[in-house]
Design an enzyme around this catalytic site. Structure first.
Site, mmCIF file in Angstrom:
data_model
loop_
_atom_site.group_PDB
_atom_site.id
_atom_site.type_symbol
_atom_site.label_atom_id
_atom_site.label_comp_id
_atom_site.label_asym_id
_atom_site.label_seq_id
_atom_site.Cartn_x
_atom_site.Cartn_y
_atom_site.Cartn_z
ATOM 1 N N LYS A 1 3.000 11.709 -10.382
ATOM 2 C CA LYS A 1 2.182 10.858 -11.226
ATOM 3 C C LYS A 1 2.860 9.528 -11.533
ATOM 4 C CE LYS A 1 -0.662 13.677 -13.898
ATOM 5 N NZ LYS A 1 -1.245 14.128 -15.206
ATOM 6 N N HIS B 1 8.129 9.846 -27.587
ATOM 7 C CA HIS B 1 7.203 10.643 -26.961
ATOM 8 C C HIS B 1 7.422 12.136 -26.980
ATOM 9 C CE1 HIS B 1 4.405 12.010 -23.998
ATOM 10 N NE2 HIS B 1 5.067 12.814 -23.051
ATOM 11 N N ARG C 1 0.714 -1.130 0.173
ATOM 12 C CA ARG C 1 0.100 -0.159 -0.105
ATOM 13 C C ARG C 1 0.779 1.256 -0.268
ATOM 14 N NH1 ARG C 1 -3.637 -2.541 3.803
ATOM 15 N NH2 ARG C 1 -5.380 -3.452 2.540
ATOM 16 N N LYS D 1 7.123 23.238 -13.449
ATOM 17 C CA LYS D 1 6.327 22.318 -13.160
ATOM 18 C C LYS D 1 5.872 22.064 -11.878
ATOM 19 C CE LYS D 1 5.003 17.680 -13.545
ATOM 20 N NZ LYS D 1 5.166 16.100 -14.298
ATOM 21 N N ARG E 1 -3.599 21.728 -13.220
ATOM 22 C CA ARG E 1 -2.558 20.620 -13.590
ATOM 23 C C ARG E 1 -2.812 20.313 -15.208
ATOM 24 N NH1 ARG E 1 0.678 16.063 -10.223
ATOM 25 N NH2 ARG E 1 1.851 15.420 -12.065
ATOM 26 N N HIS F 1 -0.533 16.945 -25.304
ATOM 27 C CA HIS F 1 -0.362 15.604 -25.125
ATOM 28 C C HIS F 1 -1.813 14.661 -25.342
ATOM 29 C CE1 HIS F 1 3.004 16.700 -22.831
ATOM 30 N NE2 HIS F 1 3.362 15.362 -22.392
ATOM 31 N N ASN G 1 -0.898 19.028 -19.710
ATOM 32 C CA ASN G 1 -1.172 18.090 -20.898
ATOM 33 C C ASN G 1 -1.230 18.728 -22.253
ATOM 34 O OD1 ASN G 1 -2.320 15.255 -20.565
ATOM 35 N ND2 ASN G 1 -2.920 16.278 -18.697
ATOM 36 N N GLU H 1 9.029 19.015 -24.049
ATOM 37 C CA GLU H 1 8.472 19.346 -22.806
ATOM 38 C C GLU H 1 8.881 20.809 -22.269
ATOM 39 O OE1 GLU H 1 6.218 17.643 -21.484
ATOM 40 O OE2 GLU H 1 6.235 15.506 -22.284
ATOM 41 N N GLU I 1 -4.762 17.000 -10.444
ATOM 42 C CA GLU I 1 -5.053 17.419 -11.664
ATOM 43 C C GLU I 1 -6.651 17.599 -11.745
ATOM 44 O OE1 GLU I 1 -2.991 15.499 -15.081
ATOM 45 O OE2 GLU I 1 -4.831 15.508 -16.099
ATOM 46 N N HIS J 1 -0.638 11.438 -27.026
ATOM 47 C CA HIS J 1 -1.009 10.062 -26.741
ATOM 48 C C HIS J 1 -1.700 9.072 -27.505
ATOM 49 C CE1 HIS J 1 -0.666 11.404 -22.111
ATOM 50 N NE2 HIS J 1 0.633 11.370 -22.935
HETATM 51 N N1 GLY Z 1 3.037 14.943 -17.257
HETATM 52 C C1 GLY Z 1 2.283 15.797 -16.915
HETATM 53 C C2 GLY Z 1 1.864 15.869 -15.567
HETATM 54 O O1 GLY Z 1 2.857 15.597 -14.656
HETATM 55 O O2 GLY Z 1 0.631 16.234 -15.037
#
Ligand code: GLY
Length: 377
Positions: free
Chosen positions: A147, A270, A125, A233, A247, A254, A251, A189, A243, A258
């Site tokens: 993330k 990517h 956990r 960031k 946040r 993306h 994206n 990025e 998010e 994606h």
């Molecule tokens: N890579 C996008 C984020 O960390 O929200």
């Protein structure tokens, strides 16, 4: 290489995060002490990209002095970011008799940051993790913000958890062993950070590009640009960790990226996919009247100067994969995006370089498939 101590290594100052981010050339030598200081544990499990382990394994072990560490390796590539690999790594930890008093150290690019992060988030956990990103992309994105994920067949990053690291250690020296194309992927990025938050930062990146192209990982500009991206960031994720709103601006580019990645089974970089995604999404912002004409061209110019593609045709794709990424197929593949609500795909879109559409706090807007298809065509 002799081990260094935490005190010898510079952490970024005044970050709004609960954990330190160390950025310094040669910082890897302090890894053992960083783990000891911020995530002390009875057992240390290092999950590393196999190529990175080969290049830096001795230095990594040396940083821990005589302390026992167990090294598990992952073959390079997005195809490793699966539930199956997560289960194997987890079972390997059980076989080694790891318990709750364990720390995981992730050493690699975005795939290892996400995969090892998900192992740490779920093992017993949740056990602490220290992130050691080794690609530019992972340094400025995947290692910061907590993330973690794997890619189920339904799409990229669709199974995962938020699990903040106890510390992030960035050593730009580790970029030296990487091919130029991997460095360029990270620039995508960084350009994104400029577009979403800071026009002056984008200018600074563009100014540095010739030196980066010439000197690669030895570029003098790179460490401070990495630090700047981490600050951008960090500011976003500190305000909206899970998010729910802001946040989503991370994206940008993306949703399209994606979709492309999934269509070609992740056989595309990517960074290249994000570069194309930013141009396309810039065009969407113009066509729905959020941004003035010229934004998409400005983004395309930045991307091109970084040596990245501006359209699907420019992606480094094996010829047999090209037919999979028609505009219609890409539109269809966007429908599984995490931001989709009520059957409509939502996009985080710029109003101009340095400013994203707030959409009254939603930070993303629904866009009709026809609009997206036109922007892709
Ligand atoms: N890579 C996008 C984020 O960390 O929200």
């Amino acid at each position: 290489m002799t081990a260094r101590t935490v005190g010898d290594v510079a952490a970024l100052r005044d970050l709004p995060l609960e954990y330190p981010v160390f950025v310094e050339t040669g910082a890897l030598a302090a890894l053992g002490d960083v783990v000891h200081a911020f995530a002390p544990a009875h057992r240390i499990g290092i999950i590393a990209d196999a190529t990175v382990a080969q290049a830096h394994g001795d230095a990594i072990r040396a940083s821990f002095g005589g302390m026992r560490v167990d090294l598990l390796t992952v073959a390079p590539g997005e195809q490793e970011k699966t539930r199956e690999r997560w289960a194997q790594l987890t079972d390997a930890l059980f076989a080694l008799e790891f318990g709750r008093d364990s720390t995981i150290v992730a050493i690699g690019g975005g795939v290892v940051c996400d995969l090892a992060g998900f192992v740490a988030a779920t093992f017993m956990r949740g056990v602490p993790i220290v992130q050691v990103p080794t690609t530019l992309l992972a340094m400025v994105d995947a290692s910061v913000g907590g993330k973690t994920a794997v890619d189920p067949p339904a799409g990229k990053n669709l199974v995962g958890a938020f699990h903040n690291p106890k510390a992030v250690l960035i050593d730009p020296l580790m970029l030296r062993t990487l091919p130029a194309s991997v460095l360029r992927a990270g620039l995508a990025e960084m350009i994104k950070h400029g577009v979403i938050a800071d026009a002056a930062y984008l200018e600074a990146i563009l100014h540095a590009l010739p030196e980066i192209a010439l000197r690669g990982a030895d570029s003098e500009a790179l460490p401070s640009l990495v630090a700047n991206s981490v600050r951008i960031k960090a500011a976003v994720v500190a305000e909206d960790t899970r998010e729910d709103g802001l946040r989503q601006i991370l994206n940008f580019g993306h949703t399209i990226a994606h979709a492309i990645e999934r269509l070609v089974d992740y056989q595309v970089s990517h960074g290249e996919a994000v570069a194309v995604g930013m141009v396309v999404e810039g065009r969407i912002a113009e066509s729905i009247g959020l941004a003035k004409p010229g934004l998409a061209l400005a983004i395309a110019d930045s991307v091109r100067r970084a040596g990245l593609p501006t359209s699907i045709d420019g992606l480094s794709l094996r010829p047999e994969l090209r037919s999979r990424v028609s505009p219609l197929a890409v539109v269809r593949a966007t429908r599984g995006d995490k931001k989709a609500r009520g059957g409509l795909v939502r996009y985080a879109l710029p109003r101009q370089v340095g400013e994203m559409e707030a959409a009254e706090g939603a930070w993303s807007v629904p866009v009709l498939d026809e609009v997206v298809e036109r922007a892709l065509a």
